[in-house]
Enzyme design. Structure first.
Site, PDB file in Angstrom:
ATOM      1  N   SER A   9       0.850  -1.197   0.000  1.00 54.90           N
ATOM      2  CA  SER A   9       0.000   0.000   0.000  1.00 54.90           C
ATOM      3  C   SER A   9       0.876   1.235   0.000  1.00 54.90           C
ATOM      4  CB  SER A   9      -0.882   0.021   1.248  1.00 54.90           C
ATOM      5  OG  SER A   9      -0.063   0.241   2.385  1.00 54.90           O
ATOM      6  N   ALA A  10       0.214   2.402   0.025  1.00 57.43           N
ATOM      7  CA  ALA A  10       0.892   3.669   0.271  1.00 57.43           C
ATOM      8  C   ALA A  10       1.049   3.801   1.791  1.00 57.43           C
ATOM      9  CB  ALA A  10       0.071   4.809  -0.324  1.00 57.43           C
ATOM     10  N   ASN A  12       0.133   4.891   5.662  1.00 53.83           N
ATOM     11  CA  ASN A  12      -1.053   5.052   6.502  1.00 53.83           C
ATOM     12  C   ASN A  12      -2.287   4.326   5.993  1.00 53.83           C
ATOM     13  OD1 ASN A  12       0.544   6.676   8.097  1.00 53.83           O
ATOM     14  ND2 ASN A  12      -0.094   8.568   7.091  1.00 53.83           N
ATOM     15  N   ALA A  13      -2.062   3.135   5.464  1.00 50.34           N
ATOM     16  CA  ALA A  13      -3.194   2.327   5.018  1.00 50.34           C
ATOM     17  C   ALA A  13      -3.480   1.220   6.024  1.00 50.34           C
ATOM     18  CB  ALA A  13      -2.895   1.728   3.643  1.00 50.34           C
ATOM     19  N   GLY A  14      -2.764   1.238   7.156  1.00 52.63           N
ATOM     20  CA  GLY A  14      -3.026   0.247   8.196  1.00 52.63           C
ATOM     21  C   GLY A  14      -2.239  -1.040   8.055  1.00 52.63           C
ATOM     22  N   ASP A  87       7.426  -6.748   8.732  1.00 54.76           N
ATOM     23  CA  ASP A  87       6.951  -5.370   8.584  1.00 54.76           C
ATOM     24  C   ASP A  87       8.021  -4.572   7.828  1.00 54.76           C
ATOM     25  OD1 ASP A  87       5.060  -3.380   8.949  1.00 54.76           O
ATOM     26  OD2 ASP A  87       5.917  -2.691  10.841  1.00 54.76           O
ATOM     27  N   GLU A  88       7.630  -3.482   7.206  1.00 52.21           N
ATOM     28  CA  GLU A  88       8.565  -2.638   6.430  1.00 52.21           C
ATOM     29  C   GLU A  88       9.310  -3.473   5.390  1.00 52.21           C
ATOM     30  OE1 GLU A  88       8.283   0.447   6.837  1.00 52.21           O
ATOM     31  OE2 GLU A  88       7.594   0.770   8.882  1.00 52.21           O
ATOM     32  N   GLN A  90       9.466  -3.389   2.336  1.00 52.11           N
ATOM     33  CA  GLN A  90      10.077  -2.692   1.185  1.00 52.11           C
ATOM     34  C   GLN A  90      11.593  -2.600   1.325  1.00 52.11           C
ATOM     35  OE1 GLN A  90       8.060  -1.173   3.420  1.00 52.11           O
ATOM     36  NE2 GLN A  90       8.929   0.763   4.098  1.00 52.11           N
TER      37      GLN A  90
END
Ligand SMILES: [Zn+2]
Length: 196
Positions: A9-10, A12-14, A87-88, A90
């Site tokens: 996602s971009a 702040n998409a949860g 998480d993270e 990317q």
């Protein structure tokens, strides 16, 4: 058979909220999970995944030099793992995404990775690029632009609230903030601007 999942996602998409909710569901059923997050992200306490709505869980920090397959293999041998969360995602290297594939295919443990699709210039992050290519399941977590359209891009804003149009992909310790926008508004603010 276990699968490799990529939730993208971009901002702040949860993503972190979704990760923490899934990890909680596993643990509630008495299952054993392992959570990793990038050491590069120092927004919150070290070694934790924290969501904006206040949920948090302890996490193992990874850097680009870590072999995630070996870490999971060793942990799994001591106490069998039911799921691995990243998480993270990317920030993973190509080699690390391959290690996630090995965790799924060789150890038969599901891996759920969460990450940003693109950086503030609209370029794909390396980790997301290979997760897009190799994951079994791709799921977009949606958020909206100020105009109401789906936001798929991230704009980096400087202290004056101006869109940043050049610089390093990862900026550590700065005061810039990020805003999710649709492609049209991202394009107006970033791609259509002269490079500074
Ligand atoms: Zn928009």
């Amino acid at each position: 058979m276990a699968q490799l999942y990529f939730y993208y996602s971009a901002m702040n998409a949860g993503k972190s909220t979704s990760l923490l909710q899934s990890a909680y569901n596993y643990r509630e059923r008495g299952m054993h999970v392992s959570i990793f997050t990038a050491a590069i992200d120092d927004r919150y306490e070290v070694g934790k995944v924290t969501s904006r709505i206040g949920l948090q869980a302890e996490a193992t920090l990874y850097t680009n030099d870590d072999n995630l397959f070996k870490q999971v293999f060793n942990s799994h041998r001591q106490k069998p793992l039911d799921c691995v969360f990243i998480d993270e995602a990317q920030f993973l290297t190509k080699a690390q995404v391959k290690q996630l594939v090995e965790i799924v295919d060789e150890l038969d443990i599901p891996v759920l990775a969460y990450g940003l699709r693109t950086d503030f210039l609209g370029e794909a992050f390396v980790g997301s690029h290979y997760l897009m290519a190799w994951a079994d399941k791709l799921t977009e977590l949606k958020t909206v632009c100020h105009c109401g359209r789906k936001a798929t891009f991230v704009v980096r804003m400087d202290e004056q609230g101006q869109a940043v149009t050049a610089g390093d992909q990862v900026e550590i310790g700065g005061n810039d903030r990020y805003e999710s926008m649709c492609r049209k508004h991202f394009k107006q603010l970033v791609w259509d601007q002269p490079r500074t």
